[in-house]
Design a protein around this motif. Sequence first.
Motif, PDB file in Angstrom:
ATOM      1  N   ALA A  60      -0.099  -3.326  -2.791  1.00 42.32           N
ATOM      2  CA  ALA A  60       1.396  -3.454  -3.370  1.00 42.32           C
ATOM      3  C   ALA A  60       1.987  -1.941  -3.437  1.00 42.32           C
ATOM      4  N   GLU A  61       1.378  -1.118  -3.680  1.00 43.73           N
ATOM      5  CA  GLU A  61       1.707   0.000  -3.927  1.00 43.73           C
ATOM      6  C   GLU A  61       1.931   1.151  -2.596  1.00 43.73           C
ATOM      7  N   SER A  62       1.669   0.470  -1.469  1.00 41.17           N
ATOM      8  CA  SER A  62       1.546   1.109  -0.226  1.00 41.17           C
ATOM      9  C   SER A  62       2.799   1.653   0.302  1.00 41.17           C
ATOM     10  N   ARG A  63       3.955   0.879  -0.266  1.00 42.66           N
ATOM     11  CA  ARG A  63       5.337   1.306   0.276  1.00 42.66           C
ATOM     12  C   ARG A  63       6.206   1.661  -0.771  1.00 42.66           C
ATOM     13  N   ASP A  64       7.035   2.440  -0.566  1.00 43.23           N
ATOM     14  CA  ASP A  64       8.056   2.795  -1.503  1.00 43.23           C
ATOM     15  C   ASP A  64       8.735   1.561  -1.844  1.00 43.23           C
ATOM     16  N   ILE A 114       4.623  -7.101   6.379  1.00 43.56           N
ATOM     17  CA  ILE A 114       4.776  -5.785   5.654  1.00 43.56           C
ATOM     18  C   ILE A 114       4.480  -4.866   6.814  1.00 43.56           C
ATOM     19  N   GLN A 115       5.615  -4.086   7.209  1.00 44.70           N
ATOM     20  CA  GLN A 115       5.494  -2.940   8.295  1.00 44.70           C
ATOM     21  C   GLN A 115       4.801  -1.896   7.588  1.00 44.70           C
ATOM     22  N   GLY A 116       3.705  -1.335   8.149  1.00 42.52           N
ATOM     23  CA  GLY A 116       3.047  -0.135   7.720  1.00 42.52           C
ATOM     24  C   GLY A 116       3.300   0.943   8.421  1.00 42.52           C
ATOM     25  N   ARG A 117       3.376   0.670   9.954  1.00 38.06           N
ATOM     26  CA  ARG A 117       3.344   2.016  10.700  1.00 38.06           C
ATOM     27  C   ARG A 117       4.716   2.802  10.348  1.00 38.06           C
ATOM     28  N   LEU A 118       4.679   3.901  10.132  1.00 40.29           N
ATOM     29  CA  LEU A 118       6.054   4.875   9.942  1.00 40.29           C
ATOM     30  C   LEU A 118       6.588   4.703   8.930  1.00 40.29           C
ATOM     31  N   ARG A 119       5.926   3.958   7.723  1.00 43.17           N
ATOM     32  CA  ARG A 119       6.403   3.876   6.298  1.00 43.17           C
ATOM     33  C   ARG A 119       5.721   4.789   5.346  1.00 43.17           C
ATOM     34  N   ARG A 120       6.050   5.033   4.188  1.00 39.75           N
ATOM     35  CA  ARG A 120       5.978   5.996   3.233  1.00 39.75           C
ATOM     36  C   ARG A 120       5.610   5.144   1.953  1.00 39.75           C
ATOM     37  N   GLY A 124       6.024   9.526  -1.287  1.00 40.16           N
ATOM     38  CA  GLY A 124       6.209  10.116  -0.173  1.00 40.16           C
ATOM     39  C   GLY A 124       5.044  10.219   0.989  1.00 40.16           C
ATOM     40  N   ASP A 125       3.831   9.706   0.368  1.00 40.83           N
ATOM     41  CA  ASP A 125       2.580   9.853   1.045  1.00 40.83           C
ATOM     42  C   ASP A 125       2.713   8.887   2.361  1.00 40.83           C
ATOM     43  N   SER A 126       2.045   8.974   3.470  1.00 39.43           N
ATOM     44  CA  SER A 126       1.826   8.037   4.545  1.00 39.43           C
ATOM     45  C   SER A 126       1.452   6.479   4.033  1.00 39.43           C
ATOM     46  N   THR A 127       2.170   5.665   4.422  1.00 43.14           N
ATOM     47  CA  THR A 127       1.600   4.184   4.245  1.00 43.14           C
ATOM     48  C   THR A 127       0.207   3.855   4.743  1.00 43.14           C
ATOM     49  N   GLU A 128       0.158   4.737   5.984  1.00 43.89           N
ATOM     50  CA  GLU A 128      -1.330   4.378   6.755  1.00 43.89           C
ATOM     51  C   GLU A 128      -2.311   5.165   6.149  1.00 43.89           C
ATOM     52  N   GLU A 129      -2.365   6.193   5.646  1.00 41.12           N
ATOM     53  CA  GLU A 129      -3.121   7.100   5.114  1.00 41.12           C
ATOM     54  C   GLU A 129      -3.544   6.493   3.656  1.00 41.12           C
ATOM     55  N   TYR A 130      -2.747   6.076   2.764  1.00 43.87           N
ATOM     56  CA  TYR A 130      -2.731   5.232   1.637  1.00 43.87           C
ATOM     57  C   TYR A 130      -3.604   3.983   1.959  1.00 43.87           C
ATOM     58  N   CYS A 141      -8.232   4.916  14.064  1.00 43.25           N
ATOM     59  CA  CYS A 141      -7.447   3.555  13.987  1.00 43.25           C
ATOM     60  C   CYS A 141      -6.279   3.862  13.396  1.00 43.25           C
ATOM     61  N   ARG A 142      -5.312   2.971  13.737  1.00 45.64           N
ATOM     62  CA  ARG A 142      -3.809   3.258  13.277  1.00 45.64           C
ATOM     63  C   ARG A 142      -3.382   1.889  12.674  1.00 45.64           C
ATOM     64  N   LEU A 143      -2.524   2.051  11.695  1.00 48.16           N
ATOM     65  CA  LEU A 143      -1.976   0.728  11.066  1.00 48.16           C
ATOM     66  C   LEU A 143      -0.916   0.394  11.638  1.00 48.16           C
ATOM     67  N   GLU A 144      -0.411  -0.874  12.009  1.00 47.44           N
ATOM     68  CA  GLU A 144       0.663  -1.650  12.221  1.00 47.44           C
ATOM     69  C   GLU A 144       1.185  -2.212  11.222  1.00 47.44           C
ATOM     70  N   ALA A 145       0.676  -3.094  10.574  1.00 46.21           N
ATOM     71  CA  ALA A 145       1.403  -4.121   9.465  1.00 46.21           C
ATOM     72  C   ALA A 145       0.167  -4.753   8.532  1.00 46.21           C
TER      73      ALA A 145
END
Length: 174
Positions: A60-64, A114-120, A124-130, A141-145
């Motif tokens: 739930a903390e993966s996006r701002d 819940i969109q993940g790609r290109l989100r923070r 300010g960290d990348s949602t994908e890296e989180y 592997c890349r995160l889509e959503a």
Amino acid sequence: MDLLEIMRQRRSVRSYTSEDVSEENIRKILEAGLLSASGRAIRPWELIVVKDKSSLQKMAESRDHGAKMLEGANAAIAVIADEKKTDVWTEDCSIVMSNMHLMASYLGVGSCWIQGRLRRTSAGDSTEEYLRKLLGFPEHCRLEAVLSLGMTESMGDPREVTDELWGKVHREIY
């Protein structure tokens, strides 16, 4: 219920009851994703099912903003893909997400894309890296959503295609 009726009733649901989503329904939702169309049948996607409440709260903390519903979700499915397998991995993963979203609605399970790609994250960290650190998916592997899943009190009233929406249809030329 026919497919158009399912599409009319589909909603992005962000509030869930404490009732569990059955394993049978999770399996059907996953199957709908796995049966998705894919460019050249490459199927670059991988699906990560999360049911652990502690993990869902961290997710739930993966996006701002826009991921808080995961705190109350019963499950989530992260959709990732190997971007080296195909240049249309985002489209392929979007089809998976859409099919799972529709199947959830058909089954009476609330869900939200819940969109993940290109989100923070809010930091300010990348949602994908989180989520990579949390869920352990590999660097290639890349995160889509993420699709949140939970039982809901109501799916809302069906939508209808309005004259305004029909105005977006053009024939032969714009």
